[in-house]
Enzyme design. Structure first.
Site, mmCIF file in Angstrom:
data_model
loop_
_atom_site.group_PDB
_atom_site.id
_atom_site.type_symbol
_atom_site.label_atom_id
_atom_site.label_comp_id
_atom_site.label_asym_id
_atom_site.label_seq_id
_atom_site.Cartn_x
_atom_site.Cartn_y
_atom_site.Cartn_z
ATOM 1 N N ASP A 14 0.872 -1.162 0.000
ATOM 2 C CA ASP A 14 0.000 0.000 0.000
ATOM 3 C C ASP A 14 0.919 1.224 0.000
ATOM 4 O O ASP A 14 2.075 1.127 0.440
ATOM 5 C CB ASP A 14 -0.875 -0.041 1.262
ATOM 6 C CG ASP A 14 -1.663 1.232 1.458
ATOM 7 O OD1 ASP A 14 -2.412 1.617 0.544
ATOM 8 O OD2 ASP A 14 -1.519 1.864 2.523
ATOM 9 N N ASP A 16 0.074 4.917 1.091
ATOM 10 C CA ASP A 16 -0.041 5.889 2.181
ATOM 11 C C ASP A 16 -0.069 5.219 3.546
ATOM 12 O O ASP A 16 -0.866 4.329 3.805
ATOM 13 C CB ASP A 16 -1.286 6.754 1.976
ATOM 14 C CG ASP A 16 -1.226 7.517 0.659
ATOM 15 O OD1 ASP A 16 -0.148 8.025 0.317
ATOM 16 O OD2 ASP A 16 -2.259 7.584 -0.036
ATOM 17 N N TYR A 25 -5.061 12.943 0.478
ATOM 18 C CA TYR A 25 -5.279 13.354 -0.910
ATOM 19 C C TYR A 25 -4.047 14.022 -1.520
ATOM 20 O O TYR A 25 -4.147 14.931 -2.330
ATOM 21 C CB TYR A 25 -6.512 14.262 -1.018
ATOM 22 C CG TYR A 25 -7.731 13.666 -0.387
ATOM 23 C CD1 TYR A 25 -8.298 12.504 -0.885
ATOM 24 C CD2 TYR A 25 -8.308 14.254 0.739
ATOM 25 C CE1 TYR A 25 -9.412 11.927 -0.290
ATOM 26 C CE2 TYR A 25 -9.429 13.684 1.340
ATOM 27 C CZ TYR A 25 -9.971 12.526 0.817
ATOM 28 O OH TYR A 25 -11.069 11.969 1.410
ATOM 29 N N THR A 56 -2.698 1.091 -4.704
ATOM 30 C CA THR A 56 -3.105 2.237 -3.908
ATOM 31 C C THR A 56 -4.440 2.823 -4.352
ATOM 32 O O THR A 56 -4.652 3.081 -5.539
ATOM 33 C CB THR A 56 -1.999 3.321 -3.922
ATOM 34 O OG1 THR A 56 -2.411 4.445 -3.143
ATOM 35 C CG2 THR A 56 -1.648 3.777 -5.329
ATOM 36 N N ASN A 57 -5.329 3.000 -3.383
ATOM 37 C CA ASN A 57 -6.576 3.727 -3.625
ATOM 38 C C ASN A 57 -6.250 5.212 -3.642
ATOM 39 O O ASN A 57 -5.620 5.707 -2.701
ATOM 40 C CB ASN A 57 -7.591 3.476 -2.501
ATOM 41 C CG ASN A 57 -8.169 2.084 -2.500
ATOM 42 O OD1 ASN A 57 -8.071 1.356 -3.475
ATOM 43 N ND2 ASN A 57 -8.784 1.718 -1.392
ATOM 44 N N SER A 59 -8.648 8.120 -4.220
ATOM 45 C CA SER A 59 -9.957 8.726 -4.471
ATOM 46 C C SER A 59 -9.884 10.229 -4.699
ATOM 47 O O SER A 59 -10.872 10.830 -5.119
ATOM 48 C CB SER A 59 -10.923 8.419 -3.321
ATOM 49 O OG SER A 59 -10.471 9.032 -2.124
ATOM 50 N N LYS A 103 -9.591 -1.211 -3.176
ATOM 51 C CA LYS A 103 -9.465 -2.082 -2.015
ATOM 52 C C LYS A 103 -10.613 -1.763 -1.051
ATOM 53 O O LYS A 103 -10.922 -0.612 -0.861
ATOM 54 C CB LYS A 103 -8.116 -1.853 -1.324
ATOM 55 C CG LYS A 103 -6.922 -2.286 -2.165
ATOM 56 C CD LYS A 103 -5.595 -2.016 -1.478
ATOM 57 C CE LYS A 103 -5.267 -0.548 -1.495
ATOM 58 N NZ LYS A 103 -3.978 -0.206 -0.884
#
Length: 182
Positions: A14, A16, A25, A56-57, A59, A103
């Site tokens: 992952d 972060d 963000y 990695t997400n 958004s 995820k």
């Protein structure tokens, strides 16, 4: 509980709070700060001949807080400071988008495995929250949770394998990459 005895051939991290200090963000490469031990842990995995990647997400893209180019530039900085990585998988979607990649769904893990030419069962995902471990399990990989201050106690309790640091997590993987129980 430890990892299974199955030899491992790759590690997906992952981003972060696992590889770099979480800046919510973040789309600014100048704000990338590696987590203590991350560069050494990735280097140890690579030196052992393991494939290494990131899932990695992000958004911030869906929320309009960053462009894909900004996230890619930030990821390039992570690659420079902590990598290099063989593969990057980024989910640009938000929680409500019902995508297959975000995820805890397995899409990024499966896509990374495909790009690496490996079976997902040959991989372990190292992350700081339950969604990282859940994505690994859903893909048929193994997961290691490295808790941080934002990891929920229930996520720690639910994890099969928990490590105190990214370096400890990679050491567990290296013991399995060598071909079995140590």
């Amino acid at each position: 509980m430890a990892l299974s005895d199955r030899p491992l051939r790759g590690v997906l991290f992952d981003r972060d709070d696992t590889l770099v200090v979480d800046v919510p963000y973040n789309a600014d490469p100048e704000r990338v700060v590696p987590v203590a031990g991350a560069a050494d842990a990735v280097a140890a995995a690579r030196a052992a001949g393991l494939a290494v990647g990131v899932v990695t997400n992000q958004s911030a893209i869906a929320k309009g807080l960053a462009t894909r180019d900004q996230v890619d530039a930030t990821n390039a900085r992570v690659d420079e400071l902590v990598g290099p990585f063989d593969v990057w998988e980024v989910c640009p979607h938000d929680r409500g988008d019902d995508c297959a990649c975000r995820k805890p769904r397995p899409g990024m893990v499966l896509a990374a495995a495909d790009q690496l030419g490996l079976d997902a069962a040959d991989l372990v995902v190292i992350g700081d929250i339950g969604a990282d471990v859940s994505a690994a399990v859903a893909a048929g990989a193994q997961g290691i949770l490295v808790p941080t201050d934002r990891t929920m106690p229930a996520e720690v309790e639910a994890a099969t394998t928990v490590a105190g640091s990214i370096e400890e997590a990679v050491a567990l993987v290296l013991a399995r990459a060598a071909g079995g129980a140590s």
